[in-house]
Motif scaffolding. Sequence first.
Motif, short mmCIF file in Angstrom:
data_model
loop_
_atom_site.label_atom_id
_atom_site.label_comp_id
_atom_site.label_asym_id
_atom_site.label_seq_id
_atom_site.Cartn_x
_atom_site.Cartn_y
_atom_site.Cartn_z
N GLU A 343 60.09 91.40 7.57
CA GLU A 343 61.27 90.64 7.97
C GLU A 343 62.21 91.54 8.76
OE1 GLU A 343 62.04 87.51 7.68
OE2 GLU A 343 60.23 86.93 6.59
N PRO A 344 62.73 91.06 9.91
CA PRO A 344 63.69 91.87 10.67
C PRO A 344 64.97 92.08 9.87
CG PRO A 344 63.58 89.64 11.56
CD PRO A 344 62.49 89.74 10.54
N LEU A 345 65.39 93.33 9.77
CA LEU A 345 66.54 93.68 8.94
C LEU A 345 67.76 94.05 9.79
CD1 LEU A 345 67.20 93.97 5.92
CD2 LEU A 345 66.57 96.39 6.09
N HIS A 346 67.55 94.85 10.82
CA HIS A 346 68.67 95.29 11.67
C HIS A 346 68.21 95.44 13.11
CE1 HIS A 346 70.95 96.21 8.04
NE2 HIS A 346 69.94 96.94 7.62
N TYR A 347 69.12 95.10 14.02
CA TYR A 347 68.96 95.40 15.43
C TYR A 347 70.16 96.26 15.83
CZ TYR A 347 65.73 91.39 15.57
OH TYR A 347 64.70 90.51 15.34
#
Length: 725
Positions: A343-347
């Motif tokens: 799951e994408p957590l931070h950009y």
Amino acid sequence: MTKITKELLLEKGIPKHSKLEHIKKLNLSNLNLKTSDLDPVLFSQLLELEELDVSRNLLTEIPNNLGLANLKCLNCTNNDLEQITSLGQFENLEDLNCEDNLHLTICDTYKLIYLLPNLQQLNGSNITSSGYQLRFINSRQLKFRVNAYWDKKYKAQFLESSTADEMRAVGNKFVKSAVANVKYGPNSLSEFTKWRVEMIASELLASLLQHKEESSDSENEEENEDEVNHSDVFKNSGRSNVISGSSTELFSGRKTAEDIAKSAKNERTKVPQNGNEEISKTKFQSGKERQIKVVNPTKKDNKIAMNKEAKTTKRECSLTLVAVSKESTPKKKLKYRNSIVLEPLHYLQCHSKNNNPEDFSTQLWACAFEPEVESSQIPDVELQSSRNVAVCGGDSVCIIDCETGIVCHKYKSIGEEFFSLAWTTLTVIDKNQKRKLNVLAAAGRMGVVKLIHAKVNYCYGSVKAHKKPISTLCFSPKRETFLFTGSYDFTITLWDIGVPDLDYRFQASRLLVLNSCSTPLKMSLVPTCPDHYLVAACEKGCFAWDITPTKLEGKSIEMEFLFPIYNKEDNENDYHTIDTLAFCSDDLIASKSSKQGSIYLWSWSKTLKKWKKRNTKVHAEILREFEWSNTEESYIALTACPAENYLLCGDEKGDIWMYKLDEFSTGYVTSGEKTLPTQILKWPAIEAKGEIIEGTFVNVVITDSEFKYLVAATDKNIVVIWKRM
């Protein structure tokens, strides 16, 4: 004993003048002066005094309130000084000598360095770097620990207290307990640490009590307000949800995603030629950089809302972005059903030029997870090192906490462009006690290796390794101080960077030079024999060197590995550009070429058995050929996670190709048959002001040792962190 009078001061002062206020230098040495002889009334008249010599006297301390606001140089050697914190009154002091005072300790010296912000020379030595370390880095670490200790031990008691007296009682207990329990640094500095901890804890307590009093006053005022005022508040309450216009104005005139992609594509082939420019300035920054936080997507439109914050030393700017999610499914039916859920957590956009939020062109070239080290002396306070990843690109190196998305440390070197970085853990011996020190090496266009003590965010040294840019770095897994540097000058050099002492003094020495026929792009030591062979992917092939130290200069290529010709129509070159490689295990090597459209998995041991020493060329023993992007772009690095037996590589579209290697250690696949990836992690296109930022190059992707986090660094100044679910 000499009595201090106005006449004596005029006699000893320079220049000669009838008024004390014009004296700039004063020599009162060897007069048997005692502390009581230094009259603040007289000394306060020396308004322009810059240099004072009171050496070889009987002073036990320097009185407070002498009023020497312009004093820059003080000599108080050969006295009986017992404490010197009163010297903190001389805020402009630059040069201090207090040697040969029997009662002073190293902790007193550290107190002086902290109290005197402009001090440059202490006892004849330059303390500029150690002064920065003490005043800023040391203080930040202590504040972090004191605050953590407060939160863990006393915050709940403080909030439960009903009266001001109870709060002060809890606060006083906290200060005493913090002094006794908060530890940092060597035991020899424990007195200094306790002194600073008491200061920090007292400041924290004072601010909490003041805040509590202000809150009480505010509540009392609100109780007396008229009901009409409350109706006005409700009337305007909706304004708090309106996004400031300055956020969208930051994107005015920004290039389209297509323009940026074209520009980035052109820039990828440019290689800096001059590695001799000097660094004009270095900066250290920490805290949150421009960060895009992922919010739970709604089922209605399947969009991920992301809030991006920028905190810099000069200004703050906020930005609202939206990421349009894509399904994380492969393009073709895959062999493996059980794929990893990420799951994408931070950009994050934390390498911007001049902190410009419109910078989507700075390329990020390398990233590496910090090695695990022992935890803090205070349980549950510090984060585990395996959560921290270093990323370099442009003129910056950022160390990011993958869980929180916070940029813990940022090192900036004006004029540099960092291409590579590598970690090592040094063993420092402090008074017969060993402790571990994580050091980050970073290098690039200037040919200089920067050595950074990551925990305190301090660049303690530089090594001028090459006259041309450095393309790749690699530490020996067996010898912690051995660093290999690959350069555009077609050489690989082995350095011993040494171990810094307590003052960060170190000695670097060159041990070995390996000659290459082209620029090394990625290198690795063979895990089974790290003291014998080094393998490197280069612009004109893949090579290995014997690194046993038989001679210093000019070791030639030992082996050249040959791979199948993937483009028979290309008669212009008789070589392959091998742009990346990685050891997936003790024996398996993964490598790829530009324009190949696949990744080779081959065996080191089987290839070595085929090699005949009279001939440098040997065909690599290929076990598998993995399908990969059919692109002509180079310099997209692959990486391996041996613990989980995974191979990963980004591509020119922002996707990440993932290969599970459980069944690929033996056997050969016939020519033309390619093994499909286990899964392809799709890039979520980021939307900013109605424009989609996609089609980005994933220059490098990496995981931590346990595959809890996956980090991708791109050519558009974006770092993406996924978490394994």
